[in-house]
Scaffold this motif. Structure first.
Motif, PDB file in Angstrom:
ATOM      1  N   LEU A 117       0.839  -1.204   0.000  1.00  0.00           N
ATOM      2  CA  LEU A 117       0.000   0.000   0.000  1.00  0.00           C
ATOM      3  C   LEU A 117       0.872   1.251   0.000  1.00  0.00           C
ATOM      4  N   GLY A 118       0.597   2.167  -0.937  1.00  0.00           N
ATOM      5  CA  GLY A 118       1.385   3.390  -1.056  1.00  0.00           C
ATOM      6  C   GLY A 118       2.263   3.335  -2.289  1.00  0.00           C
ATOM      7  N   ALA A 119       2.649   4.503  -2.787  1.00  0.00           N
ATOM      8  CA  ALA A 119       3.506   4.548  -3.982  1.00  0.00           C
ATOM      9  C   ALA A 119       4.476   5.716  -3.888  1.00  0.00           C
ATOM     10  N   GLY A 120       4.908   6.016  -2.664  1.00  0.00           N
ATOM     11  CA  GLY A 120       5.882   7.090  -2.461  1.00  0.00           C
ATOM     12  C   GLY A 120       7.283   6.521  -2.337  1.00  0.00           C
ATOM     13  N   GLY A 121       8.164   7.313  -1.725  1.00  0.00           N
ATOM     14  CA  GLY A 121       9.560   6.907  -1.586  1.00  0.00           C
ATOM     15  C   GLY A 121       9.720   5.618  -0.794  1.00  0.00           C
ATOM     16  N   ALA A 122       8.892   5.438   0.234  1.00  0.00           N
ATOM     17  CA  ALA A 122       9.015   4.247   1.075  1.00  0.00           C
ATOM     18  C   ALA A 122       8.736   2.988   0.253  1.00  0.00           C
ATOM     19  N   THR A 123       7.717   3.052  -0.583  1.00  0.00           N
ATOM     20  CA  THR A 123       7.381   1.905  -1.445  1.00  0.00           C
ATOM     21  C   THR A 123       8.501   1.639  -2.442  1.00  0.00           C
ATOM     22  N   ALA A 138      -0.874  -0.665  -4.489  1.00  0.00           N
ATOM     23  CA  ALA A 138      -2.138   0.074  -4.508  1.00  0.00           C
ATOM     24  C   ALA A 138      -1.939   1.422  -3.831  1.00  0.00           C
ATOM     25  N   ASN A 139      -2.423   2.464  -4.474  1.00  0.00           N
ATOM     26  CA  ASN A 139      -2.201   3.811  -3.945  1.00  0.00           C
ATOM     27  C   ASN A 139      -3.436   4.677  -4.121  1.00  0.00           C
ATOM     28  N   ARG A 140      -3.582   5.643  -3.185  1.00  0.00           N
ATOM     29  CA  ARG A 140      -4.691   6.600  -3.251  1.00  0.00           C
ATOM     30  C   ARG A 140      -4.725   7.259  -4.634  1.00  0.00           C
ATOM     31  N   THR A 141      -3.564   7.697  -5.094  1.00  0.00           N
ATOM     32  CA  THR A 141      -3.448   8.252  -6.449  1.00  0.00           C
ATOM     33  C   THR A 141      -2.999   7.116  -7.366  1.00  0.00           C
ATOM     34  N   ALA A 142      -3.951   6.574  -8.105  1.00  0.00           N
ATOM     35  CA  ALA A 142      -3.692   5.339  -8.861  1.00  0.00           C
ATOM     36  C   ALA A 142      -2.521   5.483  -9.835  1.00  0.00           C
ATOM     37  N   GLN A 143      -2.394   6.640 -10.479  1.00  0.00           N
ATOM     38  CA  GLN A 143      -1.348   6.799 -11.511  1.00  0.00           C
ATOM     39  C   GLN A 143       0.045   6.559 -10.945  1.00  0.00           C
ATOM     40  N   LYS A 144       0.254   6.931  -9.670  1.00  0.00           N
ATOM     41  CA  LYS A 144       1.589   6.743  -9.080  1.00  0.00           C
ATOM     42  C   LYS A 144       1.890   5.252  -8.891  1.00  0.00           C
ATOM     43  N   ALA A 145       0.868   4.484  -8.543  1.00  0.00           N
ATOM     44  CA  ALA A 145       1.042   3.029  -8.412  1.00  0.00           C
ATOM     45  C   ALA A 145       1.307   2.409  -9.776  1.00  0.00           C
ATOM     46  N   ASN A 194       1.914  -1.958   4.698  1.00  0.00           N
ATOM     47  CA  ASN A 194       1.508  -0.553   4.604  1.00  0.00           C
ATOM     48  C   ASN A 194       2.744   0.338   4.508  1.00  0.00           C
ATOM     49  N   ALA A 195       2.918   0.952   3.340  1.00  0.00           N
ATOM     50  CA  ALA A 195       4.041   1.881   3.148  1.00  0.00           C
ATOM     51  C   ALA A 195       3.526   3.294   2.889  1.00  0.00           C
ATOM     52  N   THR A 196       2.264   3.549   3.290  1.00  0.00           N
ATOM     53  CA  THR A 196       1.730   4.906   3.123  1.00  0.00           C
ATOM     54  C   THR A 196       2.123   5.760   4.330  1.00  0.00           C
ATOM     55  N   ALA A 197       1.919   7.065   4.173  1.00  0.00           N
ATOM     56  CA  ALA A 197       2.180   7.988   5.278  1.00  0.00           C
ATOM     57  C   ALA A 197       0.909   8.256   6.075  1.00  0.00           C
ATOM     58  N   ALA A 198      -0.158   7.489   5.804  1.00  0.00           N
ATOM     59  CA  ALA A 198      -1.448   7.743   6.465  1.00  0.00           C
ATOM     60  C   ALA A 198      -1.330   7.718   7.987  1.00  0.00           C
ATOM     61  N   GLY A 199      -0.481   6.832   8.492  1.00  0.00           N
ATOM     62  CA  GLY A 199      -0.344   6.660   9.941  1.00  0.00           C
ATOM     63  C   GLY A 199       0.163   7.896  10.661  1.00  0.00           C
ATOM     64  N   ARG A 208      -2.596   9.099  12.293  1.00  0.00           N
ATOM     65  CA  ARG A 208      -3.331   7.949  12.852  1.00  0.00           C
ATOM     66  C   ARG A 208      -4.503   7.543  11.960  1.00  0.00           C
ATOM     67  N   ASP A 209      -4.216   7.566  10.663  1.00  0.00           N
ATOM     68  CA  ASP A 209      -5.194   7.202   9.653  1.00  0.00           C
ATOM     69  C   ASP A 209      -4.745   5.875   9.029  1.00  0.00           C
ATOM     70  N   VAL A 210      -5.658   5.198   8.335  1.00  0.00           N
ATOM     71  CA  VAL A 210      -5.256   4.001   7.587  1.00  0.00           C
ATOM     72  C   VAL A 210      -5.699   4.180   6.136  1.00  0.00           C
ATOM     73  N   PRO A 211      -4.977   3.577   5.190  1.00  0.00           N
ATOM     74  CA  PRO A 211      -5.420   3.668   3.803  1.00  0.00           C
ATOM     75  C   PRO A 211      -6.791   3.018   3.648  1.00  0.00           C
ATOM     76  N   GLN A 212      -7.671   3.653   2.896  1.00  0.00           N
ATOM     77  CA  GLN A 212      -9.052   3.170   2.769  1.00  0.00           C
ATOM     78  C   GLN A 212      -9.121   2.006   1.799  1.00  0.00           C
TER      79      GLN A 212
HETATM   80  P1  ATR Z   1       7.276   8.319   1.826  1.00  0.00           P
HETATM   81  O1  ATR Z   1       8.692   8.718   1.515  1.00  0.00           O
HETATM   82  O2  ATR Z   1       7.007   8.091   3.285  1.00  0.00           O
HETATM   83  O3  ATR Z   1       6.792   7.209   0.971  1.00  0.00           O
HETATM   84  P2  ATR Z   1       5.779  10.129   0.182  1.00  0.00           P
HETATM   85  O4  ATR Z   1       6.730   9.913  -0.956  1.00  0.00           O
HETATM   86  O5  ATR Z   1       5.296  11.516   0.462  1.00  0.00           O
HETATM   87  O6  ATR Z   1       6.410   9.631   1.530  1.00  0.00           O
HETATM   88  O7  ATR Z   1       4.527   9.148  -0.051  1.00  0.00           O
HETATM   89  C1  ATR Z   1       3.465   9.080   0.848  1.00  0.00           C
HETATM   90  C2  ATR Z   1       2.543   7.927   0.422  1.00  0.00           C
HETATM   91  O8  ATR Z   1       1.509   7.768   1.396  1.00  0.00           O
HETATM   92  C3  ATR Z   1       1.830   8.158  -0.901  1.00  0.00           C
HETATM   93  O9  ATR Z   1       1.659   6.929  -1.535  1.00  0.00           O
HETATM   94  C4  ATR Z   1       0.495   8.759  -0.449  1.00  0.00           C
HETATM   95  O10 ATR Z   1      -0.562   8.597  -1.369  1.00  0.00           O
HETATM   96  P3  ATR Z   1      -0.734   9.663  -2.593  1.00  0.00           P
HETATM   97  O11 ATR Z   1       0.314   9.307  -3.587  1.00  0.00           O
HETATM   98  O12 ATR Z   1      -2.103   9.443  -3.086  1.00  0.00           O
HETATM   99  O13 ATR Z   1      -0.542  11.023  -1.977  1.00  0.00           O
HETATM  100  C5  ATR Z   1       0.237   7.902   0.753  1.00  0.00           C
HETATM  101  N1  ATR Z   1      -0.699   8.491   1.716  1.00  0.00           N
HETATM  102  C6  ATR Z   1      -0.499   9.557   2.528  1.00  0.00           C
HETATM  103  N2  ATR Z   1      -1.586   9.770   3.295  1.00  0.00           N
HETATM  104  C7  ATR Z   1      -2.501   8.820   2.976  1.00  0.00           C
HETATM  105  C8  ATR Z   1      -3.818   8.488   3.428  1.00  0.00           C
HETATM  106  N3  ATR Z   1      -4.446   9.196   4.375  1.00  0.00           N
HETATM  107  N4  ATR Z   1      -4.430   7.424   2.873  1.00  0.00           N
HETATM  108  C9  ATR Z   1      -3.822   6.696   1.919  1.00  0.00           C
HETATM  109  N5  ATR Z   1      -2.586   6.945   1.432  1.00  0.00           N
HETATM  110  C10 ATR Z   1      -1.943   8.003   1.968  1.00  0.00           C
END
Ligand code: ATR
Length: 263
Positions: free
Chosen positions: A128-134, A152-159, A189-194, A197-201
């Motif tokens: 989950l997530g498509a940022g630097g951590a992923t 899988a990512n909130r913004t599908a194009q990045k995934a 979970n590699a998103t920044a949602a936490g 204190r949020d979780v990816p939907q």
């Molecule tokens: P990092 O280096 O920690 O990966 P980042 O590159 O800013 O930081 O990426 C943050 C990731 O967390 C992204 O995939 C982001 O989704 P978007 O690309 O749609 O922005 C995801 N993210 C952050 N907050 C989120 C939330 N509340 N629910 C789901 N995904 C979230």
């Protein structure tokens, strides 16, 4: 004048960092003389700070949020994992050169396999997530034998873009959080949602009977760990072990000795 070998972690914010404690324990355990500090760096001051640290005779740096991409750009050489991750979390100063590494992915894999006893070979992984951590963990996961991966990512194009980037390394597809299909053995979970204190939907049925891992950690169970446990995950782990293992990876690069991470 003899000086002690100096290392630091650079970030903004940095107050919460456990890295000084971890590296000080590694140094004690392996009888290495060094100092390791956590340094707050101004958002526009990263390159200047690195130059000054090098000029002062520092030996190496860890890099954390938000400077990992900038560190990637600043180093003179990168190893393969850092190159592909697009991010550097470890710098070693050698013969006036800045050598860049990324130990995050191997840290995750080591924690999953050795500490959490989550097998990766032939497993179906939902990431989950498509940022630097992923981006930093995809290749090490495939190298550990993962059978297939859905990013899988909130913004599908990045995934989708990450799936294309890594398609030559394994069976990977990229989708939006609402378009996940299939079933998974391991959910990471590699998103920044936490951070909030949020979780990816996502549909909670994806974590039922799956082994779950949150790359975040905290003093109490993370939001994702709590959520996964409440939706029938087989087990759920936070990312403290990954932090310790990536630190051990950096320590090995700098000092040439392995640290015992279980301690
Ligand atoms: P990092 O280096 O920690 O990966 P980042 O590159 O800013 O930081 O990426 C943050 C990731 O967390 C992204 O995939 C982001 O989704 P978007 O690309 O749609 O922005 C995801 N993210 C952050 N907050 C989120 C939330 N509340 N629910 C789901 N995904 C979230």
């Amino acid at each position: 004048m003899a000086t002690i070998d100096a290392y630091a972690v650079l970030g903004n914010p940095i107050g919460h960092s456990k890295s000084p404690e971890i590296h000080t324990l590694f140094a004690k355990q392996t009888a290495q003389a060094l100092v390791y500090t956590a340094d707050l760096v101004a958002l526009d001051g990263f390159q200047q700070y690195v130059k000054q640290f090098q000029a002062d005779g520092g030996c190496g740096l860890n890099i954390t949020v938000p400077f990992k991409q900038e560190a990637w750009a600043v180093v003179d050489q990168r190893n393969d994992l850092a190159e592909l991750a697009g991010a550097v979390n470890t710098i070693m100063f050698k013969n006036g050169q800045l050598l860049g590494f990324n130990t995050d992915g191997l840290g995750l894999v080591k924690d999953l396999i050795e500490n959490c006893h989550i097998p990766l070979a032939e497993q179906r992984v939902l990431l989950l997530g498509a940022g630097g951590a992923t981006r930093g963990v995809v290749l090490p996961l495939f190298q550990a034998g993962v059978k297939s991966m859905t990013i899988a990512n909130r913004t599908a194009q990045k995934a989708e873009a990450l799936a294309t980037l890594f398609s030559e390394y394994g069976d990977v597809n990229g989708v939006g959080l609402d378009a996940i299909c299939g079933s998974f053995d391991v959910v990471i979970n590699a998103t920044a949602a936490g951070l909030n204190r949020d979780v990816p939907q996502i549909d909670p049925t994806f974590v039922k009977n799956a082994l779950c891992y949150d790359m975040m950690y905290g003093d109490k169970p993370t939001a994702f760990v709590e959520w996964a446990n409440s939706h029938g995950a087989t087990r759920a782990f936070d990312g403290l072990g990954m932090l310790v293992e990536q630190a051990a990876g950096a320590f090995l690069i700098w000092r040439g000795v392995g640290a015992k991470t279980e301690e």
